[in-house]
Write a protein that holds these residues in place. Sequence first.
Motif, PDB file in Angstrom:
ATOM      1  N   GLY A 268       0.016  -7.220   7.793  1.00  0.00           N
ATOM      2  CA  GLY A 268       1.015  -6.174   8.016  1.00  0.00           C
ATOM      3  C   GLY A 268       1.307  -5.408   6.741  1.00  0.00           C
ATOM      4  N   HIS A 269       1.480  -6.125   5.634  1.00  0.00           N
ATOM      5  CA  HIS A 269       1.717  -5.487   4.338  1.00  0.00           C
ATOM      6  C   HIS A 269       0.515  -4.642   3.927  1.00  0.00           C
ATOM      7  N   ARG A 270      -0.670  -5.215   4.068  1.00  0.00           N
ATOM      8  CA  ARG A 270      -1.865  -4.486   3.652  1.00  0.00           C
ATOM      9  C   ARG A 270      -2.025  -3.206   4.471  1.00  0.00           C
ATOM     10  N   ALA A 271      -1.792  -3.318   5.782  1.00  0.00           N
ATOM     11  CA  ALA A 271      -2.006  -2.185   6.670  1.00  0.00           C
ATOM     12  C   ALA A 271      -1.053  -1.033   6.378  1.00  0.00           C
ATOM     13  N   ILE A 272       0.202  -1.353   6.116  1.00  0.00           N
ATOM     14  CA  ILE A 272       1.176  -0.273   5.914  1.00  0.00           C
ATOM     15  C   ILE A 272       0.920   0.448   4.589  1.00  0.00           C
ATOM     16  N   LYS A 273       0.444  -0.289   3.600  1.00  0.00           N
ATOM     17  CA  LYS A 273       0.107   0.346   2.320  1.00  0.00           C
ATOM     18  C   LYS A 273      -1.199   1.121   2.425  1.00  0.00           C
ATOM     19  N   ALA A 274      -2.172   0.570   3.163  1.00  0.00           N
ATOM     20  CA  ALA A 274      -3.451   1.262   3.338  1.00  0.00           C
ATOM     21  C   ALA A 274      -3.274   2.567   4.100  1.00  0.00           C
ATOM     22  N   ALA A 275      -2.268   2.630   4.967  1.00  0.00           N
ATOM     23  CA  ALA A 275      -2.001   3.859   5.721  1.00  0.00           C
ATOM     24  C   ALA A 275      -1.452   4.960   4.832  1.00  0.00           C
ATOM     25  N   GLY A 276      -0.966   4.588   3.634  1.00  0.00           N
ATOM     26  CA  GLY A 276      -0.443   5.579   2.695  1.00  0.00           C
ATOM     27  C   GLY A 276       1.042   5.484   2.431  1.00  0.00           C
ATOM     28  N   PHE A 277       1.720   4.558   3.109  1.00  0.00           N
ATOM     29  CA  PHE A 277       3.167   4.433   2.973  1.00  0.00           C
ATOM     30  C   PHE A 277       3.579   3.764   1.664  1.00  0.00           C
ATOM     31  N   GLU A 278       4.765   4.100   1.221  1.00  0.00           N
ATOM     32  CA  GLU A 278       5.443   3.363   0.150  1.00  0.00           C
ATOM     33  C   GLU A 278       6.407   2.389   0.825  1.00  0.00           C
ATOM     34  N   LEU A 279       6.119   1.100   0.718  1.00  0.00           N
ATOM     35  CA  LEU A 279       6.925   0.081   1.378  1.00  0.00           C
ATOM     36  C   LEU A 279       8.229  -0.110   0.614  1.00  0.00           C
ATOM     37  N   GLN A 280       9.339   0.186   1.260  1.00  0.00           N
ATOM     38  CA  GLN A 280      10.653   0.115   0.612  1.00  0.00           C
ATOM     39  C   GLN A 280      11.363  -1.209   0.856  1.00  0.00           C
ATOM     40  N   HIS A 281      11.126  -1.784   2.023  1.00  0.00           N
ATOM     41  CA  HIS A 281      11.825  -3.031   2.362  1.00  0.00           C
ATOM     42  C   HIS A 281      10.952  -3.816   3.328  1.00  0.00           C
ATOM     43  N   ALA A 282      10.834  -5.117   3.082  1.00  0.00           N
ATOM     44  CA  ALA A 282      10.095  -6.002   3.973  1.00  0.00           C
ATOM     45  C   ALA A 282      10.827  -7.334   4.042  1.00  0.00           C
ATOM     46  N   GLU A 283      11.096  -7.791   5.263  1.00  0.00           N
ATOM     47  CA  GLU A 283      11.865  -9.023   5.421  1.00  0.00           C
ATOM     48  C   GLU A 283      11.635  -9.613   6.804  1.00  0.00           C
TER      49      GLU A 283
END
Length: 383
Positions: A268-283
Amino acid sequence: MQSSHLTKEDHQRDAAFNQALHGQSANQKSAFMAMLSKDSKAQQVAADAYFRHWDDKDAKIETIEDRESRKADYANITRNYYDLATGLYEEAWGQSFHFCRFAASEPFLQAIARHEHYLATKMNLNSQMKVLDVGCGVGGPAREIANFVDIHVTGLNINDYQIQRATLVAERAGMSDRLKFIKGDFMQLPFPDNSFDAVYAIEATCHAPSLEGVYSEIFRVLKPGGIFGVYEWLMTDKYDANNPHHREIRLGIEQGDGIANMVKVEEGHRAIKAAGFELQHAEDMSLRPDLIPWYYPIAGDFKYMGSLWDFFTVLRMTKPVRGMVQRLLSVLEVVRLAPGGSAKTAASLARAADSLVAGAKEGLFTPMYLMIAQKPEEIFSVS
């Protein structure tokens, strides 16, 4: 998964099958009566198409090819699953098809709404935004968030029947001016680039064959600076694909919930970053130190009820009542008062409930992995 590898949508075909299966049943106020009103032969076709991916393929003998076949057929799996299960969902759970956390003495429906409010708050939604709900179900969360924030929400759904139900309920609630429900596949969103200020998904993108694929489409339709918020279904780091017991739990969740391929938190982390997003919060919200477990309703555990009104919600989830419903539906199928495949669908949902509870208790699964991400204000490309 590249869009060029996706099956081309055929809305005309889907609408024709929806009419053959559901007819006018979407107009029924009772979800149970709507379920019984479906065409038996058409439902059996949907059931056969759905269960062929899982019949005689338990965790001990399941192959990589089996999983790849499900991923390739994700759109039909999702569509058929909700053709089969929507009536049972609405009757047993309500119109917000997701789990939530519970505070002490908190009624079930209040907790469901609070879970939706929390996501809207974390995303900083406001009334000036144009918002997309990806995988909107029958519109429960969209209605709640539209009221909570005083906002317009567009809901996207691959299932024609659910779109009909969502649209009718919105009309009856006097919310047609704030809600719009559109047919579409979230792996190939039917919107131009940079269309929305915010996009959210509540326990829906788990149906995607590739999280990177669906997150990339969401990234595309978001405006620069736009916000994406998701409650994702994920296996935790404790999940071991080489452990037969772990695989059995995952497969039970997948079969009973129409999911082609569950993945772990790290994906999930890899996918959201690979899509181009800046991950602000994950929990993982399921790890909050709550006194009441999120899964207590599907475990049929009365001691955690927050209100007497929740009695019937929990009662429906107890194993004796689930078994009674399956037997009742079997009898109704024989006398042709329930469409073919109803009992098998109820049994599959019961298996899913047991697998979800086992996965939660063993720390293998979460239905509420929260990620808040932003599309950068400026996107640089290398030419």
